[in-house]
Write an enzyme that holds these catalytic residues in place. Structure first.
Site, PDB file in Angstrom:
ATOM      1  N   ALA A  96      -0.562   2.100  12.783  1.00  0.00           N
ATOM      2  CA  ALA A  96      -0.983   1.324  13.956  1.00  0.00           C
ATOM      3  C   ALA A  96       0.153   0.577  14.639  1.00  0.00           C
ATOM      4  O   ALA A  96       0.003   0.130  15.773  1.00  0.00           O
ATOM      5  CB  ALA A  96      -2.100   0.363  13.549  1.00  0.00           C
ATOM      6  N   ALA A 119       0.308   4.937  18.386  1.00  0.00           N
ATOM      7  CA  ALA A 119      -0.720   3.896  18.343  1.00  0.00           C
ATOM      8  C   ALA A 119      -0.533   2.892  19.477  1.00  0.00           C
ATOM      9  O   ALA A 119      -1.511   2.317  19.972  1.00  0.00           O
ATOM     10  CB  ALA A 119      -0.694   3.183  16.989  1.00  0.00           C
ATOM     11  N   ARG A 138      11.878  20.028   2.809  1.00  0.00           N
ATOM     12  CA  ARG A 138      10.494  20.264   3.190  1.00  0.00           C
ATOM     13  C   ARG A 138       9.528  19.941   2.043  1.00  0.00           C
ATOM     14  O   ARG A 138       8.473  19.360   2.246  1.00  0.00           O
ATOM     15  CB  ARG A 138      10.391  21.748   3.567  1.00  0.00           C
ATOM     16  CG  ARG A 138       9.221  22.100   4.402  1.00  0.00           C
ATOM     17  CD  ARG A 138       9.224  23.595   4.697  1.00  0.00           C
ATOM     18  NE  ARG A 138       7.904  23.985   5.156  1.00  0.00           N
ATOM     19  CZ  ARG A 138       7.448  23.722   6.380  1.00  0.00           C
ATOM     20  NH1 ARG A 138       8.207  23.112   7.259  1.00  0.00           N
ATOM     21  NH2 ARG A 138       6.237  24.082   6.717  1.00  0.00           N
ATOM     22  N   GLY A 145      -1.004  12.744  12.127  1.00  0.00           N
ATOM     23  CA  GLY A 145       0.301  12.657  11.448  1.00  0.00           C
ATOM     24  C   GLY A 145       0.721  13.998  10.863  1.00  0.00           C
ATOM     25  O   GLY A 145      -0.079  14.687  10.240  1.00  0.00           O
ATOM     26  N   ASP A 163      -1.249  20.539  22.094  1.00  0.00           N
ATOM     27  CA  ASP A 163      -0.751  21.879  22.410  1.00  0.00           C
ATOM     28  C   ASP A 163      -1.693  22.580  23.384  1.00  0.00           C
ATOM     29  O   ASP A 163      -1.266  23.278  24.303  1.00  0.00           O
ATOM     30  CB  ASP A 163      -0.596  22.676  21.109  1.00  0.00           C
ATOM     31  CG  ASP A 163       0.202  21.879  20.086  1.00  0.00           C
ATOM     32  OD1 ASP A 163       1.370  21.579  20.377  1.00  0.00           O
ATOM     33  OD2 ASP A 163      -0.347  21.512  19.037  1.00  0.00           O
ATOM     34  N   HIS A 174      -0.004  23.277  14.007  1.00  0.00           N
ATOM     35  CA  HIS A 174       0.746  22.459  14.969  1.00  0.00           C
ATOM     36  C   HIS A 174       2.209  22.496  14.550  1.00  0.00           C
ATOM     37  O   HIS A 174       2.737  21.604  13.901  1.00  0.00           O
ATOM     38  CB  HIS A 174       0.228  21.021  14.995  1.00  0.00           C
ATOM     39  CG  HIS A 174       1.113  20.117  15.819  1.00  0.00           C
ATOM     40  ND1 HIS A 174       1.235  20.255  17.177  1.00  0.00           N
ATOM     41  CD2 HIS A 174       1.936  19.113  15.468  1.00  0.00           C
ATOM     42  CE1 HIS A 174       2.113  19.359  17.618  1.00  0.00           C
ATOM     43  NE2 HIS A 174       2.554  18.658  16.600  1.00  0.00           N
TER      44      HIS A 174
HETATM   45  P1  NAX Z   1       6.041   6.338  14.437  1.00  0.00           P
HETATM   46  O1  NAX Z   1       7.086   6.537  13.414  1.00  0.00           O
HETATM   47  O2  NAX Z   1       6.359   5.618  15.690  1.00  0.00           O
HETATM   48  O3  NAX Z   1       4.803   5.568  13.769  1.00  0.00           O
HETATM   49  C1  NAX Z   1       4.254   5.947  12.566  1.00  0.00           C
HETATM   50  C2  NAX Z   1       3.746   4.689  11.886  1.00  0.00           C
HETATM   51  O4  NAX Z   1       3.028   5.086  10.716  1.00  0.00           O
HETATM   52  C3  NAX Z   1       4.850   3.747  11.433  1.00  0.00           C
HETATM   53  O5  NAX Z   1       4.615   2.450  11.984  1.00  0.00           O
HETATM   54  C4  NAX Z   1       4.710   3.728   9.910  1.00  0.00           C
HETATM   55  O6  NAX Z   1       4.973   2.454   9.341  1.00  0.00           O
HETATM   56  C5  NAX Z   1       3.250   4.122   9.734  1.00  0.00           C
HETATM   57  N1  NAX Z   1       2.933   4.698   8.427  1.00  0.00           N
HETATM   58  C6  NAX Z   1       3.666   5.538   7.671  1.00  0.00           C
HETATM   59  N2  NAX Z   1       3.047   5.796   6.523  1.00  0.00           N
HETATM   60  C7  NAX Z   1       1.881   5.136   6.561  1.00  0.00           C
HETATM   61  C8  NAX Z   1       0.801   5.022   5.655  1.00  0.00           C
HETATM   62  N3  NAX Z   1       0.839   5.625   4.463  1.00  0.00           N
HETATM   63  N4  NAX Z   1      -0.254   4.280   6.016  1.00  0.00           N
HETATM   64  C9  NAX Z   1      -0.280   3.632   7.200  1.00  0.00           C
HETATM   65  N5  NAX Z   1       0.723   3.687   8.089  1.00  0.00           N
HETATM   66  C10 NAX Z   1       1.782   4.452   7.774  1.00  0.00           C
HETATM   67  O7  NAX Z   1       5.437   7.785  14.732  1.00  0.00           O
HETATM   68  P2  NAX Z   1       4.568   8.280  15.971  1.00  0.00           P
HETATM   69  O8  NAX Z   1       5.464   8.729  17.049  1.00  0.00           O
HETATM   70  O9  NAX Z   1       3.527   7.269  16.276  1.00  0.00           O
HETATM   71  O10 NAX Z   1       3.925   9.603  15.360  1.00  0.00           O
HETATM   72  C11 NAX Z   1       2.992   9.522  14.310  1.00  0.00           C
HETATM   73  C12 NAX Z   1       2.758  10.895  13.706  1.00  0.00           C
HETATM   74  O11 NAX Z   1       2.183  11.775  14.660  1.00  0.00           O
HETATM   75  C13 NAX Z   1       4.023  11.592  13.225  1.00  0.00           C
HETATM   76  O12 NAX Z   1       3.749  12.182  11.961  1.00  0.00           O
HETATM   77  C14 NAX Z   1       4.234  12.672  14.254  1.00  0.00           C
HETATM   78  O13 NAX Z   1       4.954  13.761  13.735  1.00  0.00           O
HETATM   79  C15 NAX Z   1       2.813  13.039  14.565  1.00  0.00           C
HETATM   80  N6  NAX Z   1       2.552  13.802  15.790  1.00  0.00           N
HETATM   81  C16 NAX Z   1       1.594  14.743  15.749  1.00  0.00           C
HETATM   82  C17 NAX Z   1       1.215  15.482  16.855  1.00  0.00           C
HETATM   83  C18 NAX Z   1       0.141  16.512  16.763  1.00  0.00           C
HETATM   84  O14 NAX Z   1      -0.082  17.197  17.769  1.00  0.00           O
HETATM   85  N7  NAX Z   1      -0.572  16.700  15.653  1.00  0.00           N
HETATM   86  C19 NAX Z   1       1.906  15.293  18.143  1.00  0.00           C
HETATM   87  C20 NAX Z   1       2.599  13.985  18.258  1.00  0.00           C
HETATM   88  C21 NAX Z   1       3.292  13.517  16.998  1.00  0.00           C
HETATM   89  O15 NAX Z   1       4.520  14.171  16.904  1.00  0.00           O
END
Ligand code: NAX
Length: 327
Positions: free
Chosen positions: A12, A17, A98, A130, A159, A187
């Site tokens: 969040a 978020a 990986r 995520g 996508d 994805h």
């Molecule tokens: P950010 O790194 O800005 O934010 C992620 C947040 O998640 C961080 O604040 C971190 O502290 C928190 N976090 C990590 N582990 C956690 C846990 N176990 N419990 C609660 N919070 C946790 O990333 P952001 O740009 O917001 O992207 C978030 C995710 O979306 C990434 O994994 C990214 O690869 C993925 N995406 C997926 C897409 C899709 O189409 N499925 C597209 C967009 C994005 O790339």
């Protein structure tokens, strides 16, 4: 007034978020007559930053936002939630293999799956954003056996939206006139954006656009590489568009897609040669709070090749996850 709905968002304090929360709070997800409570999950070290985001949410004075709760414990954040948007995950860091990435995320989504299983509403809808989203969703399902099999989906809508937008631009039509787009698979760069069935208004996109070279050399690779292009241009990955896609996918799932095809990563029913249970992007139509898989589409040679590439990639990840949890 409608009874309040509880929406959990993980990650969040992150950049997706930062767009998502404000849109959910103003009613973009559940409608402008639906009060919401936000239940936000973050890692302990990000809770201070999250408090700042909560202050901004308060300063918007959103009429629909009843309260905001924050926690670093999924059993608190997921308590009684109706909707869960699992955005936070472990990103790949320099030098990380990986295998290690998969193991780190397996631990996260195991804990979150168990918590959803134990404390979420029995009608919860879970959307995994995520990355690696499909496999994280597979793990979540594995550890939430008491939730219905179709309660958990992964996001392929970004996508899908990219593909719709690109096809509309190529044909010089508004995006709203495009229907029946499909994005198959993972994805990841193996995804397969497929407009063979797409309609532009009443016309077949294929008939309007008999340019197979554009499909192979421009459309498919550019949709698949769009995320990279955004990172190169912006110096950060897609955020507002990802939040928008999460809202689109969940809102359609909840309120229906009005007869439109939309792509969602859902547990395969074994059709199209996709192993049963694998979380895979397929075309669905949403109605009555559920998704129905579009069946009976013809799979030609190019489609077979592309779908199989995603199947291979996701099976490898599923096998690696199996090995982790049976070790
Ligand atoms: P950010 O790194 O800005 O934010 C992620 C947040 O998640 C961080 O604040 C971190 O502290 C928190 N976090 C990590 N582990 C956690 C846990 N176990 N419990 C609660 N919070 C946790 O990333 P952001 O740009 O917001 O992207 C978030 C995710 O979306 C990434 O994994 C990214 O690869 C993925 N995406 C997926 C897409 C899709 O189409 N499925 C597209 C967009 C994005 O790339």
């Amino acid at each position: 007034v409608k009874p309040v709905k509880r929406v959990a968002v993980t990650g969040a304090a992150g950049q997706i978020a930062y767009s998502l929360l404000f849109r959910v709070a103003r009613g973009d997800l559940l409608g402008d007559d639906q009060p919401v409570i936000l239940q936000l999950l973050e890692l302990p070290q990000a809770l201070d930053a999250l408090r700042g985001v909560v202050m901004e949410l308060e300063d918007c004075a959103f009429p629909l936002l009843q309260s905001v709760e924050i926690s670093d414990d999924p059993r608190v954040a997921f308590r009684d939630v109706d909707y869960a948007l699992l955005v936070g995950s472990r990103p790949r860091t320099k030098g990380m293999e990986r295998r290690d990435l998969l193991a780190a995320n397996a631990a996260i989504f195991r804990t979150q799956g168990q918590a959803l299983n134990d404390v979420a509403s029995r009608d919860v809808k879970v959307l995994v954003v995520g990355n690696p989203a499909n496999t994280n969703a597979l793990i979540t399902r594995r550890f939430a056996p008491e939730l219905p099999a179709d309660a958990i989906t992964a996001m392929i809508r970004l996508d899908h939206n990219r593909a719709v937008s690109k096809l509309a631009a190529r044909c010089g039509v508004p995006v709203a006139s495009v229907n029946r787009m499909v994005v198959w698979g993972n994805h990841s760069p193996t995804m397969y954006p497929d407009y063979r069935y797409a309609q532009i208004g009443q016309d077949s996109a294929r008939a309007l656009l008999a340019d197979e070279r554009w499909n192979r050399d421009v459309f498919i690779p550019e949709v698949a590489r769009r995320g990279t292009a955004i990172i190169e241009a912006r110096g950060a990955s897609s955020a507002a568009s990802a939040a928008n896609a999460a809202i689109d996918q969940m809102r359609d799932w909840v309120y229906g897609s009005a007869g439109q095809w939309v792509s969602m990563s859902v547990p395969s029913d074994g059709s199209y040669g996709i192993p049963e249970g694998l979380m895979f992007g397929v075309p669905v139509i949403c109605r009555n709070g559920a998704f129905e898989r579009v069946t009976g589409l013809e799979i030609d040679a190019l489609s077979r090749e592309r779908i199989d590439a995603s199947v291979r990639e996701l099976m490898e990840e599923a096998d690696a996850v199996d090995a982790l949890f049976s070790a």
